[in-house]
Design a protein around this motif. Structure first.
Motif, PDB file in Angstrom:
ATOM      1  N   GLN A   1      -2.904 -17.728 -53.769  1.00  0.00           N
ATOM      2  CA  GLN A   1      -2.127 -17.879 -54.996  1.00  0.00           C
ATOM      3  C   GLN A   1      -0.707 -18.401 -54.772  1.00  0.00           C
ATOM      4  OE1 GLN A   1      -2.492 -13.947 -56.647  1.00  0.00           O
ATOM      5  NE2 GLN A   1      -4.152 -14.522 -58.044  1.00  0.00           N
ATOM      6  N   LYS A   2       0.043 -17.723 -53.916  1.00  0.00           N
ATOM      7  CA  LYS A   2       1.435 -18.126 -53.712  1.00  0.00           C
ATOM      8  C   LYS A   2       1.513 -19.475 -53.018  1.00  0.00           C
ATOM      9  CE  LYS A   2       5.956 -16.506 -52.236  1.00  0.00           C
ATOM     10  NZ  LYS A   2       6.733 -15.393 -51.637  1.00  0.00           N
ATOM     11  N   SER A   3       0.659 -19.688 -52.030  1.00  0.00           N
ATOM     12  CA  SER A   3       0.657 -20.965 -51.325  1.00  0.00           C
ATOM     13  C   SER A   3       0.319 -22.116 -52.263  1.00  0.00           C
ATOM     14  CB  SER A   3      -0.335 -20.922 -50.166  1.00  0.00           C
ATOM     15  OG  SER A   3       0.115 -20.087 -49.130  1.00  0.00           O
ATOM     16  N   ALA A   4      -0.545 -21.861 -53.235  1.00  0.00           N
ATOM     17  CA  ALA A   4      -0.956 -22.914 -54.162  1.00  0.00           C
ATOM     18  C   ALA A   4       0.240 -23.487 -54.906  1.00  0.00           C
ATOM     19  CB  ALA A   4      -1.982 -22.364 -55.154  1.00  0.00           C
ATOM     20  N   LEU A   5       1.230 -22.668 -55.182  1.00  0.00           N
ATOM     21  CA  LEU A   5       2.403 -23.115 -55.935  1.00  0.00           C
ATOM     22  C   LEU A   5       3.548 -23.588 -55.037  1.00  0.00           C
ATOM     23  CD1 LEU A   5       2.455 -20.392 -58.715  1.00  0.00           C
ATOM     24  CD2 LEU A   5       1.965 -22.821 -59.030  1.00  0.00           C
ATOM     25  N   THR A   6       3.690 -22.985 -53.873  1.00  0.00           N
ATOM     26  CA  THR A   6       4.886 -23.256 -53.065  1.00  0.00           C
ATOM     27  C   THR A   6       4.619 -23.796 -51.661  1.00  0.00           C
ATOM     28  OG1 THR A   6       4.955 -20.996 -52.178  1.00  0.00           O
ATOM     29  CG2 THR A   6       6.095 -21.387 -54.258  1.00  0.00           C
ATOM     30  N   LYS A   7       3.367 -23.779 -51.212  1.00  0.00           N
ATOM     31  CA  LYS A   7       3.073 -24.191 -49.838  1.00  0.00           C
ATOM     32  C   LYS A   7       1.803 -25.038 -49.788  1.00  0.00           C
ATOM     33  CE  LYS A   7       5.419 -20.333 -47.551  1.00  0.00           C
ATOM     34  NZ  LYS A   7       5.898 -19.652 -48.785  1.00  0.00           N
ATOM     35  N   ARG A   8       1.845 -26.146 -50.494  1.00  0.00           N
ATOM     36  CA  ARG A   8       0.752 -27.119 -50.392  1.00  0.00           C
ATOM     37  C   ARG A   8       1.080 -28.098 -49.250  1.00  0.00           C
ATOM     38  NH1 ARG A   8       2.168 -26.745 -55.552  1.00  0.00           N
ATOM     39  NH2 ARG A   8       3.133 -28.828 -55.606  1.00  0.00           N
ATOM     40  N   CYS A   9       0.074 -28.727 -48.719  1.00  0.00           N
ATOM     41  CA  CYS A   9       0.314 -29.652 -47.611  1.00  0.00           C
ATOM     42  C   CYS A   9      -0.700 -30.786 -47.624  1.00  0.00           C
ATOM     43  CB  CYS A   9       0.277 -28.929 -46.264  1.00  0.00           C
ATOM     44  SG  CYS A   9      -1.316 -28.211 -45.825  1.00  0.00           S
ATOM     45  N   ILE A  10      -0.379 -31.814 -46.859  1.00  0.00           N
ATOM     46  CA  ILE A  10      -1.303 -32.916 -46.588  1.00  0.00           C
ATOM     47  C   ILE A  10      -1.651 -32.866 -45.111  1.00  0.00           C
ATOM     48  CG2 ILE A  10      -1.596 -35.420 -46.521  1.00  0.00           C
ATOM     49  CD1 ILE A  10       0.397 -35.618 -48.825  1.00  0.00           C
ATOM     50  N   ILE A  11      -2.941 -32.980 -44.820  1.00  0.00           N
ATOM     51  CA  ILE A  11      -3.411 -33.004 -43.430  1.00  0.00           C
ATOM     52  C   ILE A  11      -3.886 -34.423 -43.124  1.00  0.00           C
ATOM     53  CG2 ILE A  11      -5.022 -32.035 -41.746  1.00  0.00           C
ATOM     54  CD1 ILE A  11      -4.742 -30.095 -44.888  1.00  0.00           C
ATOM     55  N   PRO A  12      -3.106 -35.193 -42.365  1.00  0.00           N
ATOM     56  CA  PRO A  12      -3.533 -36.556 -42.017  1.00  0.00           C
ATOM     57  C   PRO A  12      -4.635 -36.515 -40.946  1.00  0.00           C
ATOM     58  CG  PRO A  12      -1.134 -36.275 -41.803  1.00  0.00           C
ATOM     59  CD  PRO A  12      -1.748 -34.915 -41.877  1.00  0.00           C
ATOM     60  N   VAL A  13      -5.716 -37.245 -41.182  1.00  0.00           N
ATOM     61  CA  VAL A  13      -6.807 -37.328 -40.208  1.00  0.00           C
ATOM     62  C   VAL A  13      -7.303 -38.768 -40.131  1.00  0.00           C
ATOM     63  CG1 VAL A  13      -7.549 -34.937 -40.569  1.00  0.00           C
ATOM     64  CG2 VAL A  13      -8.628 -36.763 -41.895  1.00  0.00           C
ATOM     65  N   SER A  14      -7.915 -39.090 -38.999  1.00  0.00           N
ATOM     66  CA  SER A  14      -8.580 -40.387 -38.867  1.00  0.00           C
ATOM     67  C   SER A  14      -9.953 -40.341 -39.525  1.00  0.00           C
ATOM     68  CB  SER A  14      -8.732 -40.754 -37.392  1.00  0.00           C
ATOM     69  OG  SER A  14      -7.484 -40.749 -36.745  1.00  0.00           O
ATOM     70  N   GLY A  15     -10.559 -39.172 -39.474  1.00  0.00           N
ATOM     71  CA  GLY A  15     -11.872 -38.966 -40.069  1.00  0.00           C
ATOM     72  C   GLY A  15     -12.254 -37.513 -39.957  1.00  0.00           C
ATOM     73  N   PHE A  16     -13.449 -37.189 -40.425  1.00  0.00           N
ATOM     74  CA  PHE A  16     -13.955 -35.819 -40.316  1.00  0.00           C
ATOM     75  C   PHE A  16     -15.474 -35.857 -40.273  1.00  0.00           C
ATOM     76  CE2 PHE A  16     -13.108 -36.848 -44.739  1.00  0.00           C
ATOM     77  CZ  PHE A  16     -14.236 -36.427 -45.429  1.00  0.00           C
ATOM     78  N   PHE A  17     -16.065 -34.705 -40.012  1.00  0.00           N
ATOM     79  CA  PHE A  17     -17.514 -34.619 -39.817  1.00  0.00           C
ATOM     80  C   PHE A  17     -18.118 -33.595 -40.778  1.00  0.00           C
ATOM     81  CE2 PHE A  17     -15.386 -35.629 -35.866  1.00  0.00           C
ATOM     82  CZ  PHE A  17     -16.123 -36.657 -35.312  1.00  0.00           C
ATOM     83  N   GLU A  18     -19.322 -33.912 -41.277  1.00  0.00           N
ATOM     84  CA  GLU A  18     -20.074 -32.977 -42.095  1.00  0.00           C
ATOM     85  C   GLU A  18     -21.529 -32.973 -41.622  1.00  0.00           C
ATOM     86  OE1 GLU A  18     -18.820 -30.945 -44.068  1.00  0.00           O
ATOM     87  OE2 GLU A  18     -17.173 -31.782 -45.233  1.00  0.00           O
ATOM     88  N   PRO A  19     -22.248 -31.858 -41.808  1.00  0.00           N
ATOM     89  CA  PRO A  19     -23.656 -31.825 -41.401  1.00  0.00           C
ATOM     90  C   PRO A  19     -24.582 -32.379 -42.488  1.00  0.00           C
ATOM     91  CG  PRO A  19     -22.989 -29.669 -42.178  1.00  0.00           C
ATOM     92  CD  PRO A  19     -21.765 -30.539 -42.252  1.00  0.00           C
ATOM     93  N   HIS A  20     -25.600 -33.096 -42.069  1.00  0.00           N
ATOM     94  CA  HIS A  20     -26.654 -33.577 -42.971  1.00  0.00           C
ATOM     95  C   HIS A  20     -27.978 -33.001 -42.487  1.00  0.00           C
ATOM     96  CE1 HIS A  20     -28.951 -36.273 -45.573  1.00  0.00           C
ATOM     97  NE2 HIS A  20     -29.702 -36.560 -44.518  1.00  0.00           N
ATOM     98  N   GLU A  21     -28.759 -32.437 -43.389  1.00  0.00           N
ATOM     99  CA  GLU A  21     -30.036 -31.835 -42.989  1.00  0.00           C
ATOM    100  C   GLU A  21     -31.199 -32.755 -43.345  1.00  0.00           C
ATOM    101  OE1 GLU A  21     -32.475 -27.687 -43.715  1.00  0.00           O
ATOM    102  OE2 GLU A  21     -30.316 -27.598 -43.337  1.00  0.00           O
ATOM    103  N   TYR A  22     -32.054 -32.973 -42.344  1.00  0.00           N
ATOM    104  CA  TYR A  22     -33.247 -33.808 -42.537  1.00  0.00           C
ATOM    105  C   TYR A  22     -34.369 -33.220 -41.694  1.00  0.00           C
ATOM    106  CZ  TYR A  22     -36.361 -37.866 -42.476  1.00  0.00           C
ATOM    107  OH  TYR A  22     -37.449 -38.699 -42.591  1.00  0.00           O
ATOM    108  N   ASN A  23     -35.515 -32.948 -42.325  1.00  0.00           N
ATOM    109  CA  ASN A  23     -36.660 -32.338 -41.632  1.00  0.00           C
ATOM    110  C   ASN A  23     -36.248 -31.074 -40.882  1.00  0.00           C
ATOM    111  OD1 ASN A  23     -38.509 -34.183 -42.562  1.00  0.00           O
ATOM    112  ND2 ASN A  23     -38.483 -35.447 -40.710  1.00  0.00           N
ATOM    113  N   LYS A  24     -35.432 -30.252 -41.543  1.00  0.00           N
ATOM    114  CA  LYS A  24     -34.992 -28.953 -41.027  1.00  0.00           C
ATOM    115  C   LYS A  24     -34.116 -29.068 -39.777  1.00  0.00           C
ATOM    116  CE  LYS A  24     -38.846 -26.379 -43.018  1.00  0.00           C
ATOM    117  NZ  LYS A  24     -39.953 -25.421 -42.788  1.00  0.00           N
ATOM    118  N   GLN A  25     -33.572 -30.231 -39.534  1.00  0.00           N
ATOM    119  CA  GLN A  25     -32.625 -30.415 -38.434  1.00  0.00           C
ATOM    120  C   GLN A  25     -31.286 -30.880 -38.995  1.00  0.00           C
ATOM    121  OE1 GLN A  25     -33.747 -32.083 -34.596  1.00  0.00           O
ATOM    122  NE2 GLN A  25     -35.809 -32.430 -35.379  1.00  0.00           N
TER     123      GLN A  25
END
Length: 244
Positions: free
Chosen positions: A102-126
């Protein structure tokens, strides 16, 4: 959820892209070292742009910690919170409901610079790791909030329901990190914003046409293998995710 990122650009490029300056020149060599795979569960330091000093890049630990804690208690806190994601992500829908955010939402927001990021994709239970970046290799600014624990800054990446593109990628949890469009980055750090203003910014849609997403090696998910190597960003499949 976003637990893995990549940071491959020199600090100078980050400074130029976001019109900020590194807070301490002695840190430049450290953060010029590329991190092809930054595993959030290792709670490494990253550079963020904080609302309270929005013209600077400062070091911060990935994994938000209550400001009431002591630095000596941080490692134990991460262990206790492991089943909840160790503070790496925060659901934006709970930003004004959960006491830690709550408090951070109003007074401590930030930007995180990244080159990229990773997420998982599920296919055939893998699960397959997907690397997500801009097609033009430009830096991405992720929305976050932070706390100050004694003299240490800790942060978390905000998430929301997946866009159509990210629903194809992260096809089980249907979540994504909040990517800030370039034109609202300055607004995100504006200290005069009220709750409604922040909610409007969180609801802004990023232009997924600019995104490139492809399969990388499963070594990313193997804690016994050092995946912080350039090859971890290589495309290992013909499968590419694009916006329809």
């Amino acid at each position: 959820m976003c637990f893995h990122t990549s940071h491959t650009q020199k600090v100078k490029k980050v400074e130029n892209r976001f019109n900020v300056a590194l807070i301490d020149e002695k840190l430049r060599e450290i953060y010029d070292t590329p991190h092809y795979h930054n595993n959030g569960f290792e709670h490494l330091n990253s550079l963020i742009i904080p609302q309270q000093k929005n013209t600077h890049l400062i070091p911060a630990v990935w994994g938000i910690v209550p400001p009431t804690k002591k630095v000596s208690e941080v490692k134990e806190y991460y262990k206790q919170q492991l089943k909840y994601g160790s503070g790496l992500n925060a659901r934006s829908e709970k930003l004004f409901d959960y006491w830690l955010y709550q408090k951070s939402a109003l007074t401590k927001r930030c930007i995180i610079p990244v080159s990229g990021f990773f997420e998982p994709h599920e296919y055939n239970k893998q699960k397959y790791p997907i690397h997500i970046k801009r097609k033009d290799d430009e830096l991405i600014g992720l929305a976050g909030i932070y706390t100050v624990v004694e003299n240490v800054v800790t942060y978390t990446i905000l998430t929301k329901a997946a866009s159509p593109l990210f629903a194809k990628i992260h096809n089980k949890k249907l979540r994504q990190p909040i990517i800030l469009s370039k034109n609202i980055e300055t607004d995100w750090l504006n200290s005069s914003l009220k709750q409604k203003d922040i909610e409007i910014l969180l609801a802004e849609n990023y232009n997924d046409v600019d995104i490139e997403a492809y399969v990388v090696s499963k070594d990313l998910f193997n804690s016994k293998i050092d995946s912080n190597v350039p090859q971890i960003l290589n495309n290992t499949s013909d499968l590419v995710f694009t916006q329809d």
